[in-house]
Design a protein around this motif. Structure first.
Motif, PDB file in Angstrom:
ATOM      1  N   PHE A 156       0.829  -1.200   0.000  1.00  9.62           N
ATOM      2  CA  PHE A 156       0.000   0.000   0.000  1.00  9.62           C
ATOM      3  C   PHE A 156       0.870   1.259   0.000  1.00  9.62           C
ATOM      4  CE2 PHE A 156      -3.283  -2.700   2.308  1.00  9.62           C
ATOM      5  CZ  PHE A 156      -4.092  -2.823   1.188  1.00  9.62           C
ATOM      6  N   THR A 157       0.322   2.320  -0.572  1.00  6.81           N
ATOM      7  CA  THR A 157       0.952   3.634  -0.523  1.00  6.81           C
ATOM      8  C   THR A 157      -0.051   4.609   0.079  1.00  6.81           C
ATOM      9  OG1 THR A 157       2.106   5.302  -1.838  1.00  6.81           O
ATOM     10  CG2 THR A 157       0.219   4.214  -2.877  1.00  6.81           C
ATOM     11  N   CYS A 158       0.182   5.893  -0.041  1.00 12.09           N
ATOM     12  CA  CYS A 158      -0.752   6.905   0.458  1.00 12.09           C
ATOM     13  C   CYS A 158      -2.130   6.706  -0.176  1.00 12.09           C
ATOM     14  CB  CYS A 158      -0.195   8.293   0.130  1.00 12.09           C
ATOM     15  SG  CYS A 158      -1.333   9.656   0.469  1.00 12.09           S
ATOM     16  N   CYS A 159      -3.189   7.005   0.574  1.00 12.63           N
ATOM     17  CA  CYS A 159      -4.538   6.874   0.017  1.00 12.63           C
ATOM     18  C   CYS A 159      -4.776   7.845  -1.126  1.00 12.63           C
ATOM     19  CB  CYS A 159      -5.585   7.069   1.111  1.00 12.63           C
ATOM     20  SG  CYS A 159      -5.721   8.769   1.726  1.00 12.63           S
TER      21      CYS A 159
ATOM     22  N   MET B   2      -1.535   6.563  -7.205  1.00 14.17           N
ATOM     23  CA  MET B   2      -1.546   5.937  -5.886  1.00 14.17           C
ATOM     24  C   MET B   2      -2.809   5.108  -5.689  1.00 14.17           C
ATOM     25  SD  MET B   2       0.131   8.724  -3.299  1.00 14.17           S
ATOM     26  CE  MET B   2       1.914   8.943  -3.267  1.00 14.17           C
ATOM     27  N   GLN B   3      -3.934   5.598  -6.171  1.00 16.80           N
ATOM     28  CA  GLN B   3      -5.178   4.848  -6.050  1.00 16.80           C
ATOM     29  C   GLN B   3      -5.079   3.512  -6.780  1.00 16.80           C
ATOM     30  OE1 GLN B   3      -7.677   7.949  -7.626  1.00 16.80           O
ATOM     31  NE2 GLN B   3      -8.429   8.551  -5.600  1.00 16.80           N
ATOM     32  N   GLN B   4      -4.534   3.526  -7.987  1.00 17.87           N
ATOM     33  CA  GLN B   4      -4.392   2.285  -8.753  1.00 17.87           C
ATOM     34  C   GLN B   4      -3.449   1.315  -8.054  1.00 17.87           C
ATOM     35  OE1 GLN B   4      -6.053   1.229 -11.328  1.00 17.87           O
ATOM     36  NE2 GLN B   4      -7.251   3.122 -11.453  1.00 17.87           N
ATOM     37  N   ARG B   5      -2.387   1.843  -7.473  1.00 19.64           N
ATOM     38  CA  ARG B   5      -1.426   0.980  -6.764  1.00 19.64           C
ATOM     39  C   ARG B   5      -2.084   0.314  -5.566  1.00 19.64           C
ATOM     40  NH1 ARG B   5       4.452   2.917  -4.277  1.00 19.64           N
ATOM     41  NH2 ARG B   5       4.724   1.147  -2.853  1.00 19.64           N
ATOM     42  N   ASN B   6      -2.927   1.044  -4.851  1.00 22.02           N
ATOM     43  CA  ASN B   6      -3.597   0.469  -3.689  1.00 22.02           C
ATOM     44  C   ASN B   6      -4.618  -0.594  -4.086  1.00 22.02           C
ATOM     45  OD1 ASN B   6      -2.206   2.012  -1.770  1.00 22.02           O
ATOM     46  ND2 ASN B   6      -3.631   3.723  -1.974  1.00 22.02           N
TER      47      ASN B   6
ATOM     48  N   LEU C 223     -12.205   3.827 -11.178  1.00 19.81           N
ATOM     49  CA  LEU C 223     -10.796   3.525 -10.952  1.00 19.81           C
ATOM     50  C   LEU C 223     -10.431   2.110 -11.384  1.00 19.81           C
ATOM     51  CD1 LEU C 223     -10.284   5.169  -7.450  1.00 19.81           C
ATOM     52  CD2 LEU C 223      -9.622   6.079  -9.676  1.00 19.81           C
ATOM     53  N   GLY C 224     -11.333   1.437 -12.057  1.00 25.74           N
ATOM     54  CA  GLY C 224     -11.031   0.107 -12.548  1.00 25.74           C
ATOM     55  C   GLY C 224     -11.520  -1.018 -11.674  1.00 25.74           C
ATOM     56  N   LEU C 225     -12.204  -0.696 -10.576  1.00 26.95           N
ATOM     57  CA  LEU C 225     -12.815  -1.747  -9.772  1.00 26.95           C
ATOM     58  C   LEU C 225     -13.942  -2.390 -10.572  1.00 26.95           C
ATOM     59  CD1 LEU C 225     -13.003   0.089  -6.328  1.00 26.95           C
ATOM     60  CD2 LEU C 225     -11.675  -1.975  -6.778  1.00 26.95           C
TER      61      LEU C 225
END
Length: 395
Positions: A207-210, A226-230, A261-263
């Motif tokens: 995880f990274t920053c939200c 960051m959102q995609q990484r999480n 976001l790709g969910l």
């Protein structure tokens, strides 16, 4: 030289956002206006100026745009007060994105490189002498020291019996920037509690920053990365429970389900359901109170994610009458992200106002469930008042 502002569009809806009707209901809700009495800092003033520029009735210099775009705490209180649901932070985020400045660059660097810069900054502050005469350096030193465990309250609650209704469930901890890079004791305390609850806690999946503060700072590309990484980290871990203990992180992560976001369609409800607060998981866990417990504890409700109040319900059950909270006393701490860099004196005025509202007596404590609020209030509180995350109270 005049500066054009981009047309104002709603970030949460479709098309153009409604026009501000200048009713002024946002004024008493805005912490900057409440602490200073300066209406030019209010959401109403920002919407009025943005509309005038968009309609060609006014021009703003680059300096004026910079002031308009940076002086906002991004607390979102105005959105709750507005009859049209207008959100000042959304407007300011658009202005910041359209007119990036050096302060925005610094904030983006500070968040994106937190793993390197935050520990380095904490180390450097230890080398600086106390009572530094340079005001800006002194402010930065106090804020960075407050991010760590210095001046934290001593533990006075010990888990006695754990509520194990979620035993066996797989979980990962979303610690957030402060617990990950500046105060890892929070993360370790959370893991110990989850183990006591019987959950199977997996390793950090990366995880990274939200991304919440980056969006407010006008860095949407960095926020999206960051959102995609999480999301990918959550998938990699097997889409388990994602446990948070920071209100800002919870607010930022909940917003993922409202954006494209790709969910996938089957992931959207699972993301909402599996994003849980640590306080919520505690259930009916009981605690022993140490004799050294303070006479009273003031609860600071964070602006972000305040609607859920999972922390408040948990702390009321654990602390009983020792916990002091009034629904009509919910001041903003004044942290404000980018405003902390651009107008630290305004940020400090809002913090001072919050402390004046709470009026804690010597020996009392202020607790909250937001990393930013802890950092801000800990730096601003007098020496005989301790401020901390509620995790720090648990021995």
């Amino acid at each position: 030289m005049a500066t054009e502002l981009a047309p104002v569009h709603c970030l949460h809806g479709q098309g153009r956002r409604p026009e501000c009707i200048l009713c002024g209901r946002c004024l008493p809700a805005c912490p900057l206006f409440t602490a200073t009495g300066r209406e030019e800092l209010s959401p109403r003033a920002k919407f009025f100026l943005a509309r005038a520029v968009a309609e060609g009735r006014a021009d703003l210099s680059p300096k004026a745009v910079d002031i308009l775009a940076t002086v906002c705490l991004s607390c979102g209180k105005c959105e709750n007060a507005c009859p049209l649901g207008l959100c000042g932070p959304d407007l300011v985020a658009e202005l910041r994105a359209a007119h990036p400045g050096f302060a925005g660059f610094l904030w983006k660097l500070w968040v994106e490189r937190a793993g390197l810069m935050w520990p380095l900054a904490q180390t450097l502050t230890k080398l600086l002498p106390g009572g530094i005469p340079i005001e800006a350096v002194s402010r930065a030193k106090a804020a960075i020291e407050a991010m760590g465990a210095g001046r934290a309250p001593e533990p006075w609650l010990t888990p006695d019996t754990f509520d194990r209704r979620h035993a066996g469930k797989k979980a990962v901890v979303f610690a957030g920037c402060v617990a990950e890079h500046a105060n890892p004791r929070w993360k370790e305390a959370a893991k110990r509690l989850l183990a006591g609850l019987g959950l199977e806690v997996g390793p950090d999946p990366g995880f990274t920053c939200c991304g919440c503060t980056l969006g407010h700072a006008g860095a949407p590309d960095a926020q999206a990365a960051m959102q995609q990484r999480n999301i990918e980290a959550w998938r990699k871990a097997g889409r388990p429970l994602m446990v948070v203990f920071c209100a800002t992180c919870r607010c930022g992560l909940r917003a993922y389900a409202r954006k494209d976001l790709g969910l996938t369609m089957d992931e959207l409800p699972l993301w909402r359901e599996n994003l849980v607060s640590l306080a919520e998981l505690m259930g009916e866990t009981t605690f022993r109170t140490h004799p050294a417990a303070p006479p009273s504890v003031r609860y600071h409700r964070p602006c972000h994610g305040a609607g859920g109040n999972q922390d408040l319900a948990f702390l009321r059950r654990v602390m009983g009458d020792r916990l002091v909270f009034r629904e009509d006393e919910t001041p903003c701490c004044g942290f404000g992200g980018l405003t902390k860099l651009t107008s630290p004196e305004l940020s400090e005025k809002v913090a001072a106002h919050a402390l004046a509202v709470y009026a804690p007596r010597p020996g009392e404590q202020i607790v909250t469930g937001c990393a930013g609020c802890v950092t801000q209030l800990r730096a601003a509180a007098p020496g005989d008042i301790t401020v901390g995350h509620w995790l720090e109270l648990l021995g």
